[in-house]
Write a protein that holds these residues in place. Structure first.
Motif, PDB file in Angstrom:
ATOM      1  N   TYR A 755       0.842  -1.187   0.000  1.00 40.60           N
ATOM      2  CA  TYR A 755       0.000   0.000   0.000  1.00 40.60           C
ATOM      3  C   TYR A 755       0.885   1.249   0.000  1.00 40.60           C
ATOM      4  O   TYR A 755       1.745   1.414   0.865  1.00 40.60           O
ATOM      5  CB  TYR A 755      -0.899   0.000   1.227  1.00 40.60           C
ATOM      6  CG  TYR A 755      -1.929   1.108   1.245  1.00 40.60           C
ATOM      7  CD1 TYR A 755      -3.123   0.973   0.559  1.00 40.60           C
ATOM      8  CD2 TYR A 755      -1.701   2.283   1.955  1.00 40.60           C
ATOM      9  CE1 TYR A 755      -4.076   1.975   0.571  1.00 40.60           C
ATOM     10  CE2 TYR A 755      -2.648   3.297   1.979  1.00 40.60           C
ATOM     11  CZ  TYR A 755      -3.834   3.140   1.285  1.00 40.60           C
ATOM     12  OH  TYR A 755      -4.775   4.138   1.290  1.00 40.60           O
ATOM     13  N   PRO A 756       0.707   2.153  -0.983  1.00 46.22           N
ATOM     14  CA  PRO A 756       1.603   3.308  -1.117  1.00 46.22           C
ATOM     15  C   PRO A 756       1.236   4.444  -0.160  1.00 46.22           C
ATOM     16  O   PRO A 756       0.562   5.403  -0.515  1.00 46.22           O
ATOM     17  CB  PRO A 756       1.420   3.714  -2.586  1.00 46.22           C
ATOM     18  CG  PRO A 756       0.049   3.247  -2.935  1.00 46.22           C
ATOM     19  CD  PRO A 756      -0.258   2.053  -2.086  1.00 46.22           C
ATOM     20  N   PRO A 775      -4.675   6.420  -1.414  1.00 45.88           N
ATOM     21  CA  PRO A 775      -4.940   5.338  -2.370  1.00 45.88           C
ATOM     22  C   PRO A 775      -6.102   4.463  -1.913  1.00 45.88           C
ATOM     23  O   PRO A 775      -6.324   4.278  -0.714  1.00 45.88           O
ATOM     24  CB  PRO A 775      -3.622   4.547  -2.376  1.00 45.88           C
ATOM     25  CG  PRO A 775      -2.595   5.523  -1.902  1.00 45.88           C
ATOM     26  CD  PRO A 775      -3.294   6.380  -0.894  1.00 45.88           C
ATOM     27  N   ARG A 777      -8.353   1.086  -1.224  1.00 44.60           N
ATOM     28  CA  ARG A 777      -8.033  -0.207  -0.621  1.00 44.60           C
ATOM     29  C   ARG A 777      -9.179  -1.184  -0.882  1.00 44.60           C
ATOM     30  O   ARG A 777     -10.316  -0.742  -1.097  1.00 44.60           O
ATOM     31  CB  ARG A 777      -7.829  -0.065   0.896  1.00 44.60           C
ATOM     32  CG  ARG A 777      -6.715   0.864   1.300  1.00 44.60           C
ATOM     33  CD  ARG A 777      -6.692   1.084   2.807  1.00 44.60           C
ATOM     34  NE  ARG A 777      -7.944   1.691   3.247  1.00 44.60           N
ATOM     35  CZ  ARG A 777      -8.781   1.126   4.109  1.00 44.60           C
ATOM     36  NH1 ARG A 777      -8.519  -0.062   4.600  1.00 44.60           N
ATOM     37  NH2 ARG A 777      -9.882   1.742   4.468  1.00 44.60           N
ATOM     38  N   TYR A 823      -0.985  -1.928  -7.285  1.00 48.74           N
ATOM     39  CA  TYR A 823      -0.384  -0.588  -7.296  1.00 48.74           C
ATOM     40  C   TYR A 823       0.803  -0.500  -8.252  1.00 48.74           C
ATOM     41  O   TYR A 823       1.293   0.598  -8.519  1.00 48.74           O
ATOM     42  CB  TYR A 823       0.035  -0.188  -5.883  1.00 48.74           C
ATOM     43  CG  TYR A 823      -1.116  -0.176  -4.907  1.00 48.74           C
ATOM     44  CD1 TYR A 823      -2.152   0.735  -5.043  1.00 48.74           C
ATOM     45  CD2 TYR A 823      -1.183  -1.102  -3.868  1.00 48.74           C
ATOM     46  CE1 TYR A 823      -3.225   0.729  -4.157  1.00 48.74           C
ATOM     47  CE2 TYR A 823      -2.237  -1.107  -2.976  1.00 48.74           C
ATOM     48  CZ  TYR A 823      -3.256  -0.189  -3.119  1.00 48.74           C
ATOM     49  OH  TYR A 823      -4.312  -0.188  -2.249  1.00 48.74           O
ATOM     50  N   MET A 827      -3.123   3.291 -10.134  1.00 47.73           N
ATOM     51  CA  MET A 827      -3.289   3.999  -8.878  1.00 47.73           C
ATOM     52  C   MET A 827      -4.662   4.634  -8.881  1.00 47.73           C
ATOM     53  O   MET A 827      -5.065   5.292  -9.851  1.00 47.73           O
ATOM     54  CB  MET A 827      -2.214   5.079  -8.711  1.00 47.73           C
ATOM     55  CG  MET A 827      -2.296   5.826  -7.396  1.00 47.73           C
ATOM     56  SD  MET A 827      -1.988   4.753  -5.982  1.00 47.73           S
ATOM     57  CE  MET A 827      -0.298   4.287  -6.324  1.00 47.73           C
TER      58      MET A 827
END
Length: 934
Positions: A755-756, A775, A777, A823, A827
């Motif tokens: 996760y970014p 971002p 989820r 990802y 995005m």
């Protein structure tokens, strides 16, 4: 799990990515140059040229040989650049030392693709590896994509392209085949011709210098003629690329892998319980599970599973109903089913009642449904219809053995007719695979042919059919795990719990790690290891550090007796092996004596003793688990869970997964272990809090993802108890860091991009509304449903180019594609608003950036809830997408916008996009990413 609709924009995206796919020049070239073509009999250069000209593929072939005016009667050219027409594909068969210069010529001539058949590269040693480096560097100067070197070549049987030196051409079909072994390619080609198996593509990848698994899976995933993909693999190479592509394509096309080397002994870390348990083959299985790939053990299984998964629906569960006219074959099928992980469906009372009406009195009254040896075709058809309607069943296996009253051909006709009429009109069969075992060889051949033509796979033996069903269920189960919406059970505030706990503890963790590294240490002490676990929300037993007998007594007095003393060392890994653990110490005298004994146990190496830890003597009234992480050479960090304690390596009850995890994936890990049955409650003992254990695994995986300097972790044992207070507690912990010779850019890369968090930050709208842009989820699926309820028809029309019903926009199958993103490939940023009174979350807008396969370009899309438009939200989200594009080093970002959508056009122009009309009513916005001013 195909999408229920496809918008005009989605269709445009499909066309765009196909047209821009650089591998199209390799699989569907309009012109081919054979560099190294020759007349010499038996040479590779002659064979390749002959294969090209003897099969019509709709293109022109140009031999390239500076020493020949013609080859096989075709005019030859001295160089690629001297060919008077543009060349799509170059096939290189010159000796290895000359290949770099040939690639330079191809780049200068703007050749789009190359197949390097020549050998003598990294497989031959350092000199060959250096040649490969030169080739890749020169290819990167242009847009040249390369398959090979040291490969058999590529076939496209549908067009007639045979760019190989194989002795025969593959039959056309719908299976895409990729092999890492050229020798196995020829063997499978011979086998396929005997078995009448056809291919949409037949690819030998060689050493995969450039084009790898991910590129080819993407290409075949986009190819409408490919219905399934089969792979012979020796090494996974670029793991992230493979997993990323396979995860996306496996949702619509089955991917079956035959991986060599299953029995090769894995290198095991002798000092790590986790390393000893997580062998490389087990890690590879975990990787396949994570991306929805089915692994098989034989060549015949490879193609058989591909065929059945392409023809039959995936089962929704593991319960099989067996219909047979003989008891013995039914028992064999049952044994095989159970052994392979499936289960017999329990017949419903309603099904039994209906079967009683159509079957003789002495039928089995259970599953397998034995309809007796005198069963005629009508009895088979009626019994199948009833079994298919049973909601307890997930699939059907029909077995026929030739007996006096049996008519295999007519029975097959009845089943064919029933399937053809019900699968189009009856929901009960739409998601239930039907398999058949027609036993008897030549006597049943006509019936088998009828069933196969109807799309019902047939098997000579019922146990083989049962194993196929189990493989189908395993494939379906793995895919469901990837796209099943995770829960956030037990969490009051969704986002803060996932990110704020480690955020608060991260500075302490980084201090501990850097202090150890500065002291030239790679092994953390038990106390340091527990501090790190605690910082990530993992409960640890109270631990007091003592560096003298009196310190130990003071610690014990404070904790309360009985206590445990453990060796505190910066060099010794397993304390119990050297007598470094003393249990159940009841008083101060026992503590002093234990301290002396531990110190004496390591007297030969005094530097290894820096004191002891004192801990409460915890009653082991629960289950001892292990939770750990170690490194795999190909796939990087992996996570392990299972039964723990001193005999952890003896029982080997463990599951392996790739981080990061969510709650669904954590539960799937638990389900793979034997201890899971006990954790659910057994023999009167209550269950442990499984939802809390899921969260614990998620946090542990987050620790593995974020703290990249950590090489190994063992939590053994992690005590799990059926009580509300302290249901889980880590009694021991061990952490090993990477050595000082490792630099930050050398740390192993995660196989799956995490996760970014770098794109998570606060923002305020024009009206002062405070929100978080982050971002998307998988857990956001419920919020996305609510978001779509806020959209007007105009907003929907502007986004999708036509109106789409709310039920379609919020269907689970569709939202999984939007929330469960990779990802590495796309995005999606959401504007997340938290209500100040209720603390309920609401998504106000979504912006998405999707890379186009095989290119360095991406397409964006943007959608803002009507109530929050004209607040600068769309502009801010698009700005952030452009930042993502810069970080990903994209070349161009574009989007298609309706001409009526003037607001979106103004946003694009404000940020530097150029607009042009591409068709009536549609504009294209394009920006060159690296020219954007930050």
């Amino acid at each position: 799990m195909p999408e229920t609709f496809k918008s005009a924009m989605d269709k445009a995206y499909d066309i765009l990515r196909t047209e821009h796919q650089p591998l199209k020049a390799i699989f569907a070239p309009k012109s081919v140059a054979v560099i190294g073509a020759t007349d010499r009999v038996g040479s590779v250069g002659r064979t390749v040229l002959w294969n090209l000209i003897s099969h019509t593929f709709g293109g022109t072939v140009f031999p390239v040989n500076p020493k020949r005016h013609s080859v096989l009667g075709i005019q030859a050219y001295p160089t690629v650049s001297s060919i008077p027409e543009p060349v799509d594909l170059a096939i290189v068969v010159v000796p290895a030392p000359g290949v770099p210069d040939v690639i330079t010529e191809c780049v200068e001539a703007k050749v789009k693709g190359a197949i390097i058949i020549s050998a003598g590269f990294k497989e031959s040693g350092a000199t060959g590896a250096a040649l490969e480096a030169q080739i890749l560097e020169r290819a990167r100067r242009g847009n040249l994509r390369i398959i090979g070197p040291n490969c058999l070549g590529v076939m496209n049987p549908l067009t007639g392209l045979n760019a190989t030196f194989a002795g025969a051409m593959a039959r056309p079909g719908n299976v895409g085949f990729i092999s890492q072994s050229g020798a196995l390619c020829t063997a499978i080609l011979d086998w396929s011709l005997r078995e009448n198996v056809g291919f949409s593509a037949f690819v030998s990848v060689g050493s995969m210098l450039d084009v790898g698994w991910g590129d080819l899976i993407d290409y075949l995933g986009d190819d409408p003629h490919t219905h399934s993909i089969v792979i012979y693999m020796e090494s996974i190479a670029n793991a992230r690329s493979f997993l990323s592509a396979a995860r996306e394509v496996a949702l619509t096309k089955p991917i079956i892998v035959l991986k060599a080397g299953r029995t090769t002994a894995a290198a095991k870390a002798a000092t790590s319980h986790t390393g000893a348990l997580a062998g490389s083959d087990g890690v590879l299985d975990a990787a396949f599970h994570r991306c929805g790939v089915l692994r098989v053990d034989t060549i015949s299984d490879l193609f058989d599973r591909a065929e059945v998964l392409a023809k039959q629906p995936r089962p929704q569960g593991s319960r099989l109903t067996i219909l047979t006219n003989a008891g013995g074959p039914g028992v064999l099928a049952t044994d095989a089913l159970i052994a392979a992980g499936g289960e017999l469906a329990e017949l419903s009372e309603e099904a039994i009642a209906h079967l009683n009406q159509v079957l003789p009195t002495h039928w089995s009254h259970d599953n397998p449904i034995d309809i007796l040896g005198d069963a005629d075709p009508q009895r088979y058809a009626k019994a199948l219809e009833i079994a298919a309607q049973d909601p307890n069943s997930d699939g059907l296996l029909t077995i026929l053995t030739p007996q006096a009253m049996t008519d295999p051909t007519q029975t097959a006709e009845q089943l064919k007719a029933y399937v053809e009429t019900t699968q189009t009109s009856t929901a009960s069969l739409k998601h239930k695979p039907i398999l058949a075992s027609w036993m008897g060889g030549a006597d049943v051949a006509a019936g088998e042919a009828i069933l196969n033509q109807a799309g019902i796979p047939t098997y000579a033996y019922p146990d083989a059919a049962a194993r196929v069903f189990s493989d189908m269920w395993r494939y379906s189960y793995n895919l469901r795990g990837i796209y099943e919406t995770p829960t956030l059970a037990g969490l009051d505030a969704e986002i803060p719990d996932l990110f704020e706990i480690p955020a608060r503890g991260r500075p302490l963790v980084e201090t501990i790690i850097q202090t150890a590294r500065q002291a030239d240490r790679t092994l953390l002490t038990e106390a340091e290891s527990k501090q790190i676990l605690h910082a990530y929300g993992i409960p640890v037993v109270q631990t007091c550090v003592a560096q003298s007998e009196e310190d130990a007594v003071h610690c014990a007095d404070a904790i309360g007796y009985p206590v445990v003393l453990k060796l505190l060392s910066q060099t010794i890994t397993h304390k119990s092996d050297v007598g470094g653990v003393k249990l159940n110490l009841a008083d101060a005298d026992a503590v002093r004596k234990a301290y002396q004994n531990i110190e004496a146990a390591v007297v030969a190496d005094p530097a290894s003793f820096i004191g002891v830890t004192v801990q409460p003597m915890v009653k082991l009234d629960g289950y001892e688990l292990i939770m750990g992480s170690s490194l795999d050479d190909q796939l990087g960090p992996v996570v392990l869970f299972g039964s723990g304690g001193q005999l952890v390596e003896v029982f080997e009850d463990r599951a392996i997964a790739l981080p990061p995890l969510n709650t669904t994936l954590a539960r799937r890990m638990m389900e793979q272990t034997h201890i899971y049955r006990a954790l659910k409650g057994v023999r009167g003992r209550p269950a442990v809090d499984l939802a809390a254990l899921e969260q614990l695994l998620v946090r542990f995986s987050q620790l593995v993802v974020e703290q990249r300097w950590i090489k190994e972790i063992d939590i053994n044992p992690l005590l799990a108890r059926s009580q509300e207070s302290a249901p889980f507690i880590a009694l021991d912990a061990r952490i090993v860091l990477h050595g000082l010779d490792i630099h930050l850019d050398q740390l192993p890369r995660l196989a799956i991009r995490p996760y970014p968090t770098q794109y998570l930050s606060a923002w305020t709208m024009k009206d002062g509304t405070f929100l978080t842009i982050r971002p998307i989820r998988p857990e956001d699926e419920p919020l996305m449903i609510q978001f779509h309820k806020t959209l007007s028809e105009q907003s929907v029309y502007f986004r999708y180019f036509h109106l789409i019903k709310l039920s379609q926009r919020t269907a689970h199958d569709r939202l999984t594609r939007l929330c469960f993103i990779d990802y590495d490939r796309e995005m999606a940023l959401v504007a997340d608003y938290t209500h100040p009174d209720t603390e309920a979350h609401e998504i106000l807008a979504v912006a998405r950036l999707s890379k186009l396969h095989g290119t360095n370009e991406a397409e964006f899309a943007l959608l803002v809830s009507d109530r929050y438009q004209c607040q600068g939200l769309g502009t801010e989200l698009l700005k952030r997408l452009l930042q993502v594009g810069q970080d990903e080093q994209l070349e161009h970002i574009h989007a298609e916008i309706l001409a009526d959508n003037s607001a979106m056009q103004r946003v694009c122009e404000k940020l530097g996009f150029s607009l042009r009309s591409i068709e009536a009513g549609v504009m294209q916005a394009t920006i060159e990413v690296q020219q954007i001013t930050r």
